[in-house]
Scaffold this motif. Structure first.
Motif, PDB file in Angstrom:
ATOM      1  N   GLY A  73       0.720  -1.166  -0.012  1.00  0.00           N
ATOM      2  CA  GLY A  73      -0.132  -0.105  -0.077  1.00  0.00           C
ATOM      3  C   GLY A  73       0.845   1.326   0.108  1.00  0.00           C
ATOM      4  O   GLY A  73       0.270   2.203   0.132  1.00  0.00           O
ATOM      5  N   LEU A  74       2.144   1.153  -0.223  1.00  0.00           N
ATOM      6  CA  LEU A  74       2.884   2.242  -0.141  1.00  0.00           C
ATOM      7  C   LEU A  74       3.219   3.092  -1.766  1.00  0.00           C
ATOM      8  O   LEU A  74       3.911   4.111  -1.489  1.00  0.00           O
ATOM      9  N   THR A  75       2.375   2.492  -2.540  1.00  0.00           N
ATOM     10  CA  THR A  75       2.823   2.982  -3.985  1.00  0.00           C
ATOM     11  C   THR A  75       1.927   3.476  -4.637  1.00  0.00           C
ATOM     12  O   THR A  75       1.836   3.535  -6.021  1.00  0.00           O
ATOM     13  N   LYS A  76       0.561   3.818  -3.790  1.00  0.00           N
ATOM     14  CA  LYS A  76      -0.757   4.389  -4.622  1.00  0.00           C
ATOM     15  C   LYS A  76      -0.246   5.638  -5.248  1.00  0.00           C
ATOM     16  O   LYS A  76       0.561   6.576  -4.458  1.00  0.00           O
ATOM     17  N   PRO A  77      -0.852   6.234  -6.378  1.00  0.00           N
ATOM     18  CA  PRO A  77      -0.533   7.770  -6.874  1.00  0.00           C
ATOM     19  C   PRO A  77      -0.806   8.613  -5.660  1.00  0.00           C
ATOM     20  O   PRO A  77      -2.004   8.382  -5.074  1.00  0.00           O
ATOM     21  N   SER A  78      -0.122   9.508  -5.862  1.00  0.00           N
ATOM     22  CA  SER A  78      -0.717  10.781  -5.139  1.00  0.00           C
ATOM     23  C   SER A  78      -1.719  11.687  -5.465  1.00  0.00           C
ATOM     24  O   SER A  78      -2.025  11.298  -6.648  1.00  0.00           O
ATOM     25  N   ALA A  79      -2.412  12.171  -4.565  1.00  0.00           N
ATOM     26  CA  ALA A  79      -3.517  13.093  -5.169  1.00  0.00           C
ATOM     27  C   ALA A  79      -3.252  14.098  -6.112  1.00  0.00           C
ATOM     28  O   ALA A  79      -4.258  14.319  -6.880  1.00  0.00           O
ATOM     29  N   SER A  80      -2.014  14.517  -6.307  1.00  0.00           N
ATOM     30  CA  SER A  80      -1.655  15.439  -7.494  1.00  0.00           C
ATOM     31  C   SER A  80      -1.727  14.572  -8.847  1.00  0.00           C
ATOM     32  O   SER A  80      -1.646  15.403  -9.767  1.00  0.00           O
ATOM     33  N   GLY A  81      -1.943  13.304  -8.884  1.00  0.00           N
ATOM     34  CA  GLY A  81      -2.128  12.554 -10.149  1.00  0.00           C
ATOM     35  C   GLY A  81      -0.697  12.074 -10.588  1.00  0.00           C
ATOM     36  O   GLY A  81      -0.696  11.707 -11.724  1.00  0.00           O
ATOM     37  N   ASP A  82       0.370  12.251  -9.564  1.00  0.00           N
ATOM     38  CA  ASP A  82       1.695  11.648 -10.305  1.00  0.00           C
ATOM     39  C   ASP A  82       1.722  10.061 -10.561  1.00  0.00           C
ATOM     40  O   ASP A  82       1.175   9.560  -9.846  1.00  0.00           O
ATOM     41  N   ARG A  83       2.190   9.919 -11.765  1.00  0.00           N
ATOM     42  CA  ARG A  83       2.317   8.454 -11.837  1.00  0.00           C
ATOM     43  C   ARG A  83       3.394   7.892 -11.038  1.00  0.00           C
ATOM     44  O   ARG A  83       4.632   8.517 -10.821  1.00  0.00           O
ATOM     45  N   PRO A  84       3.258   6.498 -10.782  1.00  0.00           N
ATOM     46  CA  PRO A  84       4.563   5.783 -10.037  1.00  0.00           C
ATOM     47  C   PRO A  84       5.706   6.075 -10.659  1.00  0.00           C
ATOM     48  O   PRO A  84       5.907   5.921 -11.896  1.00  0.00           O
ATOM     49  N   GLY A  85       6.769   6.271  -9.947  1.00  0.00           N
ATOM     50  CA  GLY A  85       8.203   6.564 -10.118  1.00  0.00           C
ATOM     51  C   GLY A  85       8.477   7.810 -10.603  1.00  0.00           C
ATOM     52  O   GLY A  85       9.499   8.475 -10.826  1.00  0.00           O
ATOM     53  N   ALA A  86       7.361   9.050 -10.832  1.00  0.00           N
ATOM     54  CA  ALA A  86       7.674  10.326 -11.136  1.00  0.00           C
ATOM     55  C   ALA A  86       8.514  10.999 -10.138  1.00  0.00           C
ATOM     56  O   ALA A  86       9.087  11.883 -10.783  1.00  0.00           O
ATOM     57  N   ALA A  87       8.391  10.506  -8.996  1.00  0.00           N
ATOM     58  CA  ALA A  87       9.244  11.344  -8.010  1.00  0.00           C
ATOM     59  C   ALA A  87      10.761  11.338  -8.176  1.00  0.00           C
ATOM     60  O   ALA A  87      11.398  12.219  -7.697  1.00  0.00           O
ATOM     61  N   GLN A  88      11.126  10.312  -8.784  1.00  0.00           N
ATOM     62  CA  GLN A  88      12.771   9.968  -8.868  1.00  0.00           C
ATOM     63  C   GLN A  88      12.935  10.872 -10.072  1.00  0.00           C
ATOM     64  O   GLN A  88      14.347  10.908 -10.376  1.00  0.00           O
ATOM     65  N   LEU A  89      12.148  11.491 -10.813  1.00  0.00           N
ATOM     66  CA  LEU A  89      12.787  12.135 -12.124  1.00  0.00           C
ATOM     67  C   LEU A  89      13.418  13.646 -11.706  1.00  0.00           C
ATOM     68  O   LEU A  89      12.815  14.167 -10.707  1.00  0.00           O
ATOM     69  N   ASP A  90      14.059  13.905 -12.651  1.00  0.00           N
ATOM     70  CA  ASP A  90      14.946  15.274 -12.498  1.00  0.00           C
ATOM     71  C   ASP A  90      14.121  16.125 -13.305  1.00  0.00           C
ATOM     72  O   ASP A  90      14.378  16.244 -14.433  1.00  0.00           O
TER      73      ASP A  90
END
Length: 371
Positions: A73-90
């Motif tokens: 349950g730690l990988t659900k998309p955030s409320a902002s709608g970011d796709r999984p993995g987006a947080a690690q992008l530069d």
């Protein structure tokens, strides 16, 4: 070394697929068994096991002996709608794939993208594919590994085996915008040229200058050439000249040029002495045509009128300045970059436009007869 990079790339895709699969499941829900997962991800069990092992270590998956693997349950998309993995992008790094950094409109498009990106604090990695589909795929993999947040692509003019690479890019959350022409098989937002309009305007101008036997000269067959061809035929049809359905009125042109271009041009002009107008696909062909005309004692602008479907800086440097049809390509690059920035700010891809820029005719001595 290449084999190792390929294995690493497949492993990263597998890991990303598992992250997205886990994100779609409720906390505590089981994943399919290992055999089904390996088949679903298209990889060997050893690759799958490595990916699962790392995700367990990261807390994204949990495994209990004899009871399978579960989503935490730690990988659900955030409320902002970011796709999984987006947080690690530069978000300060983009890639740009171009079929050539020197040919055609590319330098001005590239400058438009880079200027816009710089104004918004973004660096751009420029990848020159040399119109090689396989290099295009290799660069996509490199940009994937560099964690760029977005890519502007001017694709190869040949079909590329790029489905897997683009699929991995999109699954990772990297935004893609096309520029100049669309990527075959996709519908990316982007800024494009109206190649049909280019062919129409060039041919219409030659007709207005009094030409009645107009040929179209281009290189190998692909969508851009075909779009300009359709514009050429539409202008002829509208003016009731050389109707394409009447073989007696057709000037066939050269649309699949290979080998010695100058020699082909020479034979073509010798076999069609009544041609009084030529629409050439780009300035490179225009330069070759000028050389052939000079050798044959023909004067562009007087004996034969010429318009190019490009407008490089060379047009006015020709002995007889070359008429051309232009697209505001610097603006096209800037608009593509603006769309990419909007996507990274959270704008839905389906709401982004396909911006098509209009063509503009630049009439010079080669068609005006003032050379």
């Amino acid at each position: 070394m290449i084999a190792m990079r390929e294995k690493q790339y497949k492993y990263e895709i597998t890991k990303q697929k598992l992250i997205e699969l886990a994100a779609a499941l409720p906390k505590g829900a089981p994943l399919p068994n290992r055999n089904k997962l390996a088949l679903q991800c298209g990889v060997a069990r050893i690759t799958l096991e490595r990916a699962i092992s790392e995700l367990i270590g990261e807390g994204i998956l949990a495994s209990y002996d004899g009871r399978g693997t579960y989503a935490t349950g730690l990988t659900k998309p955030s409320a902002s709608g970011d796709r999984p993995g987006a947080a690690q992008l530069d978000e300060h790094l983009w890639g740009m794939l171009v079929y050539s950094v020197t040919k055609g409109y590319t330098p001005d498009i590239l400058r438009g993208v880079e200027d816009f990106a710089r104004q918004h604090g973004v660096n751009v990695i420029v990848c020159n594919t040399d119109n090689d589909p396989q290099r295009e795929v290799e660069y996509l993999k490199m940009l994937y590994q560099r964690n760029v947040s977005g890519i502007v692509v001017i694709p190869s003019t040949h079909s590329a085996p790029s489905w897997e690479a683009f699929e991995a890019i999109r699954q990772k959350g990297i935004s893609v915008v096309a520029c100049s022409r669309q990527v075959p098989g996709y519908n990316f937002p982007g800024a494009f040229q109206n190649f049909f309009q280019s062919g129409f305007y060039a041919t219409q101008h030659l007709l207005e200058m009094g030409c009645r036997k107009i040929a179209y000269l281009a290189t190998s067959q692909y969508c851009t050439i075909e779009d300009k061809l359709q514009g050429y035929l539409a202008a002829l049809d509208q003016h009731n000249a050389q109707h394409p359905d009447d073989p007696a009125l057709q000037v066939p042109g050269l649309r699949r040029i290979t080998g010695d271009i100058a020699e082909l041009f020479r034979h073509f002009l010798e076999e069609n002495p009544d041609i009084d107008g030529l629409f050439v696909f780009n300035d490179r062909l225009g330069m070759t045509l000028y050389q052939v005309c000079r050798q044959m004692g023909l004067a562009p602008g007087k004996d034969i009128r010429v318009v190019s479907g490009e407008n490089s800086g060379f047009c006015q440097a020709f002995g007889v300045p070359l008429s051309s049809v232009d697209i505001p390509v610097y603006r096209m690059g800037a608009l593509a970059a603006e769309q990419l920035l909007a996507l990274r700010a959270g704008a839905p891809e389906e709401e982004q436009q396909h911006i098509v820029l209009s063509a503009e005719l630049h009439a010079r001595a080669s068609s005006l007869g003032t050379g």
